[in-house]
Each structure stands twice: as structure tokens, then as C-alpha cells.
Write an enzyme that holds these catalytic residues in place. Structure first.
Site, PDB file in Angstrom:
ATOM      1  N   ILE A 219      -6.873   4.516   1.165  1.00 48.88           N
ATOM      2  CA  ILE A 219      -7.029   5.651   2.077  1.00 48.88           C
ATOM      3  C   ILE A 219      -5.749   5.913   2.859  1.00 48.88           C
ATOM      4  O   ILE A 219      -5.359   7.072   3.069  1.00 48.88           O
ATOM      5  CB  ILE A 219      -8.202   5.394   3.052  1.00 48.88           C
ATOM      6  CG1 ILE A 219      -9.535   5.432   2.301  1.00 48.88           C
ATOM      7  CG2 ILE A 219      -8.208   6.426   4.172  1.00 48.88           C
ATOM      8  CD1 ILE A 219      -9.905   6.795   1.766  1.00 48.88           C
ATOM      9  N   CYS A 220      -5.067   4.847   3.272  1.00 43.60           N
ATOM     10  CA  CYS A 220      -3.845   5.030   4.065  1.00 43.60           C
ATOM     11  C   CYS A 220      -2.769   5.757   3.270  1.00 43.60           C
ATOM     12  O   CYS A 220      -1.987   6.542   3.821  1.00 43.60           O
ATOM     13  CB  CYS A 220      -3.329   3.683   4.563  1.00 43.60           C
ATOM     14  SG  CYS A 220      -2.972   2.490   3.250  1.00 43.60           S
ATOM     15  N   THR A 221      -2.735   5.505   1.957  1.00 43.89           N
ATOM     16  CA  THR A 221      -1.737   6.163   1.114  1.00 43.89           C
ATOM     17  C   THR A 221      -2.037   7.642   0.959  1.00 43.89           C
ATOM     18  O   THR A 221      -1.153   8.489   1.135  1.00 43.89           O
ATOM     19  CB  THR A 221      -1.678   5.494  -0.276  1.00 43.89           C
ATOM     20  OG1 THR A 221      -1.304   4.135  -0.136  1.00 43.89           O
ATOM     21  CG2 THR A 221      -0.669   6.203  -1.175  1.00 43.89           C
TER      22      THR A 221
END
Length: 438
Positions: A219-221
Site C-alpha cells: 500500500i505504501c508503494t
């Protein structure tokens, strides 16, 4: 026989000449007129067996895509005359390179209806009945009318649903309730065909842990540092869609939904100077589509139809029960018997036992269920055996009301031996989990 041209622009022999050809089934009759070294004891042969094949056998084909088109053609040319096909999709321009029953003029039309019309024009005497819609729209009584079901699907959830439905249909007091399922699938140069005898052989759910989980991006990417076109598409479907449409569910089969995702992903890609976002890629990412190859479809479809022929005529032993094909570097095929899984939630008839620690929270149990390879679920909701909600992922009201239970210790919610009912968007059945404290 003088060739004519049908409505699709394809040359074919005239129906009268084709029907008058006494040698039409000559090669198949050689198999049905006499016994072979491995012929089943029930084999009768001769006119009676030919009548079963050409007049009585009723076959359902699920899916009219790349694999389904091949299956429909093979069944009709083998001699099956009562064929039914169901598919919920319409024809897209990208289908034409491998789904050979369709032409450019057919774009936008129902796959099931168009495929049925084409086969009946091409093979005189074959009757193909189409159904445009989802397999889930039909009750068990619909599937009881068929002798054999052949699945040529590209959806794991649809496979699980038809498998569970056919298993649950079996009535020990009614032998006719057992409907063999022939499942075919392809992934690029790889493919598989299997024969499932519900409650007798291993079912589709027994081998669910053999499937490779869908690719997941952090998700962070996708939220902060996208580098690939797939990251932009995932951002649009996972983060932006819920933000804009709130409780509206994304339908990956709806072209308008795919178009919206494509536009959002394209804008995101332009912002980060990423190239490669296309409509087809957007659809492929959200539906986890692996490019299909015509030759693989032909091989797997041939295997499926060969098994249908053997089951209908008992002219040879059927596959027991799994054939895998790999054509990446060479042509390799291997058959083996996949054993039934005793704890299979579909055909095993027993609940899954969760051996948990007394220090576990409900959240840890939810994560444990989602991580199990043999379940292939992602958003499990839990309820007490009596139906009272324990933790629900949706709808929003129930999610908010049960969210606080996630941080509670399991002993505060459940005692040893309690059963928990699990549901999930990917599960076509209700799963029962028995709690055992280690």
C-alpha cells in the site's frame, strides 16, 4: 460437397450435403463399435451407445471465452447434439485473436448467444442453447438436468462456486444427482484438465492451496512512490475508488467501471511520468487476467472433451483425475491422482480446527484465516454459530459496530470448542471454524 458461406463469412459445407455424408462419424464409430483393451465393463457399444452420445447426453459448458469456444467446437464435432452454454460476458475487440467463433461485427454481443449461433450454423444437427448471465443466477435444479458439466472459466471464484454447488447437490439416495465436473484452465503456456466426481474424487476446493496467490503491491508503494503502471492501476482501484464512491462496490466486469479506473490510473501515471497504462492492462490487473495463448486453449479443450466423450460412452477409463500441461520450453504433460483433503470445507464434511493461543486477539484470528493458503480468502467476516456478529468487514454499520472486538482476547469472546461461522467474498460457501485453545 460444394462449399457455401454462412452469415459470419466462414466457408462450410451445405447442411443437406453434410447430413447426407454417411462417413460423417466414421472415425468415432470405430471406437464405439467394439471393445478395447481398457474398455469399461459397462460399455455396450454399437447403436445404443451412439444414441446416448448423439441423442441423449446433455452437456453444459460454462464459459464461452478462449477455452469455451474450443470446447463447444470439439463437442459438436464429436457428436454431442444437446449442448448448453452459459456466459455473462459480451464480446470485446481484444477477444478476436483467440476466440475464433467471433468476428468483428459481433463486438458488443453476448458471447454465449453468438457462440451458439455460430456452432449450429457450422455443424448441422447440433443444438446449442445459450444462457447470457451469471452461473450464480441459476438454482441447483438447473444443474440437475445435465449429465456432464464442463467448466472453461478464467475466474477462481466461479470455479469454487460451481464446484461447491455440484458437491452439495449430491443425494446418496439419488445416483442421478451426481454430476461429473470437467474443469479446464490455462495460464499462458501452462494448463490443466481434471475430472471431478463430487463426493467421490477430490474436488476443486481440495487443491485450492496449489493456486498461486494474486500479486499484491504494498500500500505504501502504490500510495506514495508508484514506479510501474500496475501501481497506478492498483492505486485507482484500491484507494481512489472507495474514496470517491464510498460504499459502491467495484464491478470488474462493468466496462464503465474499468473505464473510470483507466482514466484515473492514466492521470496518476502522467503525474509520476510512468508509461504503459492501457485499458487492457487496467482490466487485466483488476481481474488478475493472465494472457491466453490459442495453442494452450486447444490442447486443454481437447483433453476436456476427450474426458466428456469417455464419460458419456464408457468407451475408455476416464482421467483419474488431474492432467497438467506445460509448454514453455517443450511439450510436457503429466497425470496424477489428486487425493481428497479430509479437512476440505466442501467435500470433507468437517469444520476446520483453529488451534489458537489464549493470548490471541480476534484480529490475530482474522489474520490467520486470511493467510491460510488452503482457504484463499482476503476479507473474512466472523459470526457466532447462532448468527450473532463477531466481526464483519461489511456493511459499514456492522463493521463499525463490531470493530472494537478485534482488539479483544479470544477467551473473552469464545470458549474452547466454540464454532465460528466465516464468510468471505471469495468463498462460495459458509465455512465453520472450531476454536481449540493450545
Amino acid at each position: 460437397m460444394s462449399p457455401t458461406v454462412n452469415a459470419n463469412g466462414v466457408g462450410r459445407s451445405s447442411p443437406k450435403a453434410y447430413l447426407a455424408d454417411e462417413g460423417r462419424w466414421e472415425s468415432i464409430d470405430r471406437v464405439l463399435d467394439r471393445r478395447g483393451p481398457w474398455t469399461d465393463e459397462q460399455f455396450v457399444g454399437g447403436r445404443e451407445t451412439k444414441d446416448v452420445l448423439r441423442s441423449k447426453a446433455k452437456i453444459l459448458v460454462i464459459g464461452a471465452g478462449g477455452l469455451g469456444c474450443e470446447i463447444l467446437q470439439n463437442l459438436a464435432l464429436t457428436g454431442f447434439s444437446d449442448i448448453h452454454v452459459i456466459d455473462m460476458d459480451t464480446i470485446d475487440i481484444s477477444n478476436l485473436n483467440r476466440q475464433f467463433l467471433f468476428r468483428e461485427a459481433d463486438v458488443g454481443k453476448s458471447k454465449a448467444v453468438t457462440a451458439a449461433e455460430f456452432v449450429m450454423k457450422r455443424v448441422p444437427g447440433a443444438k446449442v442453447t445459450p444462457y447470457h448471465g451469471k452461473i450464480q443466477d441459476h438454482p441447483p435444479s438447473f444443474y440437475l438436468q445435465f449429465d456432464i458439466v464442463i467448466a472453461g472459466l478464467d475466474s477462481i471464484s466461479a470455479r469454487r462456486w460451481i464446484n461447491a454447488t455440484l458437491v452439495q447437490m449430491v443425494d446418496e439416495e439419488n445416483p442421478d444427482s451426481l454430476k461429473p465436473l470437467i474443469d479446464g484452465g490455462t495460464e499462458g503456456f501452462k494448463g490443466q484438465a481434471r475430472v471431478i466426481l463430487p463426493t467421490i474424487s477430490s474436488c476443486y476446493e481440495c487443491s485450492i492451496d496449489m493456486l498461486t496467490p494474486p500479486t499484491a503491491f504494498p500500500i505504501c508503494t502504490i500510495a506514495n512512490t508508484p514506479r510501474l503502471p500496475e501501481h497506478c492501476i492498483e492505486w485507482a482501484s484500491v484507494l481512489e475508488w472507495p474514496k470517491v464512491f464510498k460504499d459502491k462496490k467495484l464491478d470488474t466486469d462493468d466496462p464503465d467501471h474499468i473505464e473510470w479506473l483507466y482514466q484515473q490510473a492514466s492521470a496518476r501515471a502522467a503525474e509520476f511520468k510512468i508509461e504503459g497504462v492501457t485499458w487492457a492492462l487496467t482490466q487485466g490487473v483488476v481481474k488478475n487476467i493472465i494472457p491466453a495463448i490459442a495453442s494452450t486453449n486447444a490442447i486443454i479443450a481437447a483433453s476436456c472433451c476427450n474426458e466428456a466423450f469417455k464419460l458419456a460412452t464408457t468407451s475408455a477409463p476416464s482421467l483419474n483425475n488431474y492432467m497438467m500441461y506445460v509448454g514453455n520450453d517443450s511439450v510436457y504433460a503429466y497425470t496424477f491422482e489428486h487425493e481428497r483433503r479430509p479437512e476440505c470445507p466442501v467435500c470433507g464434511g468437517e469444520s476446520i480446527i483453529a488451534e489458537v493461543g489464549k493470548d490471541w486477539t480476534l484480529e490475530k484470528l482474522v489474520d490467520w484465516l486470511a493467510a491460510r493458503q488452503d482457504l484463499q480468502i482476503s476479507r473474512p467476516s466472523l459470526a457466532y454459530s447462532g448468527g450473532k456478529p463477531l466481526y464483519y468487514q461489511a456493511p459499514p454499520q456492522l463493521h463499525a459496530a463490531t470493530l472494537k472486538n478485534l482488539e479483544k482476547a479470544l477467551p473473552d469472546l469464545l470458549i474452547d470448542g466454540d464454532e465460528v461461522v466465516v464468510t468471505d467474498p471469495g468463498l462460495p460457501f459458509t465455512l465453520t471454524v472450531e476454536i481449540k485453545y493450545a
